[in-house]
Scaffold this motif. Structure first.
Motif, PDB file in Angstrom:
ATOM      1  N   GLU A 278       0.830  -1.206   0.000  1.00  0.00           N
ATOM      2  CA  GLU A 278       0.000   0.000   0.000  1.00  0.00           C
ATOM      3  C   GLU A 278       0.868   1.260   0.000  1.00  0.00           C
ATOM      4  OE1 GLU A 278      -2.347  -0.670   3.453  1.00  0.00           O
ATOM      5  OE2 GLU A 278      -3.723  -2.079   2.454  1.00  0.00           O
ATOM      6  N   VAL A 279       1.980   1.236   0.745  1.00  0.00           N
ATOM      7  CA  VAL A 279       2.897   2.381   0.758  1.00  0.00           C
ATOM      8  C   VAL A 279       3.539   2.554  -0.621  1.00  0.00           C
ATOM      9  CG1 VAL A 279       5.013   3.331   1.759  1.00  0.00           C
ATOM     10  CG2 VAL A 279       3.333   2.193   3.230  1.00  0.00           C
ATOM     11  N   SER A 282       1.120   4.230  -2.820  1.00  0.00           N
ATOM     12  CA  SER A 282       0.977   5.656  -2.496  1.00  0.00           C
ATOM     13  C   SER A 282       2.154   6.462  -3.020  1.00  0.00           C
ATOM     14  CB  SER A 282       0.839   5.846  -0.979  1.00  0.00           C
ATOM     15  OG  SER A 282       2.052   5.563  -0.297  1.00  0.00           O
ATOM     16  N   ARG A 285       1.617   6.923  -6.742  1.00  0.00           N
ATOM     17  CA  ARG A 285       0.564   7.921  -6.986  1.00  0.00           C
ATOM     18  C   ARG A 285       1.125   9.338  -6.835  1.00  0.00           C
ATOM     19  NH1 ARG A 285      -2.180   3.760  -7.993  1.00  0.00           N
ATOM     20  NH2 ARG A 285      -0.984   4.183  -9.887  1.00  0.00           N
ATOM     21  N   GLU A 286       1.971   9.543  -5.825  1.00  0.00           N
ATOM     22  CA  GLU A 286       2.568  10.867  -5.620  1.00  0.00           C
ATOM     23  C   GLU A 286       3.519  11.212  -6.758  1.00  0.00           C
ATOM     24  OE1 GLU A 286       3.441  14.573  -3.835  1.00  0.00           O
ATOM     25  OE2 GLU A 286       1.766  13.150  -3.647  1.00  0.00           O
ATOM     26  N   MET A 307       8.499   9.667   2.070  1.00  0.00           N
ATOM     27  CA  MET A 307       7.304   8.868   2.323  1.00  0.00           C
ATOM     28  C   MET A 307       7.657   7.509   2.930  1.00  0.00           C
ATOM     29  SD  MET A 307       5.075   9.813  -1.097  1.00  0.00           S
ATOM     30  CE  MET A 307       3.609   8.884  -0.583  1.00  0.00           C
TER      31      MET A 307
END
Length: 398
Positions: A278-279, A282, A285-286, A307
């Motif tokens: 999941e990280v 993310s 996506r960033e 992150m």
């Protein structure tokens, strides 16, 4: 001569014009190009020879073998190379004496460099590799189309995986099935890299502890491999329930490489590995949001580091311990390791139509590698995915 499609002549001419603009900008009188991929990019042919690109005017391709094939394929004038001792005289006669001559210093062997530079003994040698790679980094619509076709081939391959993966199957067995299917779709089976001593086949199919085995390859996942003579990628390890299976799959269409990573598991992943995935999603996506023209290459990597640290996963990011890779992504095209490089120290700006494979991954020693990779094109709105395979972890019933 043969039925294979050729690179459009206008495509080659536009590439040459862009490279010549770089030569003019840097006051370089001409460049001698010899590396296979650069020859193909600037001529449309990968025959054995030397391409001379003047600062302005028409290049010439001096071919050792095969002249006949080069004459059919190339979009520049072709001449037989003949004897090397006379080639220097021919170059000086055609292009005149030059003050600054460009060569590809990152890939040209020293012995050949000395020999070629002897053609212009009074000229200053200048490295043109980075500037040519910058030209190559910005893709045309023709190039983007080849990458899109390659992406559909990989997507079709991934869709077949649930019917193939099973407990007790070996990594190399799955890898061979993938390679076979992609080969029949037209994959040339050669994955070119510019980096010295860097080699790759297919990408990687690796699971559990084998995937997390560190190796010399400059990437976040190594793989155990089949032998110490090739210590990376798929091994004879078999799949077990509950372990992450990583398939970093590439294929090549008209020389253009697509790069994509997806995950599978037989049964379910544990909570920590699921959270790491999941990280990774993310982070990607960033990167999609940030990846606009003008943004420094390194900014995407530095944000990813931030992150990963915020998630408490910094020691696992892009490898583990001393074996962590120091980048987030890399350009792809005719080679696996093109520009841009998303890494610290690269402050050059992203440009529209650059193509980047972004691969946030986390390595857990003894347990496996978790992550995702997509290939993107830079647009004014951010990164647009060329790879369109669903990102959900492929779950195989026990």
């Amino acid at each position: 001569m043969h039925p294979l499609p050729k690179v459009p002549t206008m495509e080659v001419r536009e590439r040459i014009a862009r490279f010549q603009a770089k030569l003019q900008e840097n006051q370089i009188d001409g460049a001698m190009i010899t590396q296979n991929v650069d020859l193909y990019y600037l001529t449309g042919s990968m025959q054995n020879g030397l391409l001379y690109v003047p600062q302005s005017g028409e290049p010439r391709f001096y071919v050792k073998k095969s002249v006949a094939r080069a004459e059919f394929e190339a979009s520049v004038p072709v001449e037989e190379m003949g004897r090397m001792k006379q080639l220097g005289e021919r170059l000086r006669s055609t292009f005149g004496n030059v003050k600054r001559i460009g060569i590809e210093m990152d890939v040209l062997p020293y012995g050949l460099a000395v020999r070629y530079l002897g053609f212009f003994p009074d000229a200053e040698a200048v490295d043109v590799a980075f500037m040519l790679r910058l030209v190559r980094a910005v893709k045309s619509e023709y190039e983007l189309n080849q990458l899109r076709i390659a992406a559909t081939h990989v997507q079709e391959m991934v869709a077949m995986l649930p019917q193939q993966i099973r407990v007790g199957m070996s990594e190399v067995e799955l890898s061979a099935q993938i390679e076979h299917a992609l080969r029949l779709k037209g994959n040339i089976g050669i994955y070119r890299m510019r980096g010295y001593n860097q080699e790759l086949c297919l990408g990687m199919v690796a699971s559990g502890e084998a995937a997390a085995t560190p190796t010399y390859f400059d990437g976040p996942a190594g793989g155990l491999g089949m032998s110490v003579a090739s210590p990376q990628g798929a091994s004879r390890k078999t799949f077990s329930v509950g372990e992450p299976i990583l398939f970093d799959i590439s294929t090549v269409v008209e020389g253009y490489i697509i790069d994509q990573t997806r995950m599978a598991v037989i049964g379910e992943l544990d909570e920590e590995l699921t959270r790491a995935y999941e990280v990774a999603v993310s982070i990607i996506r960033e990167a999609e949001r940030m990846g606009k023209p003008g943004v420094p290459w390194q900014d995407l990597y530095l944000k990813a580091l931030e992150m990963a640290e915020a998630a408490g996963l910094q020691q696992h990011f892009m490898g583990f311990g001393n074996d962590q890779a120091k980048f987030l992504g890399h350009g792809v095209g005719l080679e696996f390791d093109e520009l841009p490089v998303l890494a610290r120290g690269f402050a050059q700006p992203l440009e529209k139509n650059m193509v980047i494979a972004i691969e946030p991954k986390f390595t857990f020693p003894g347990r496996g590698v978790i992550g995702i990779e997509n290939t993107y094109v830079v647009t004014e709105q951010g990164l647009k995915a060329i790879t369109t395979t669903p990102e959900d972890i492929v779950r195989i019933p026990e």
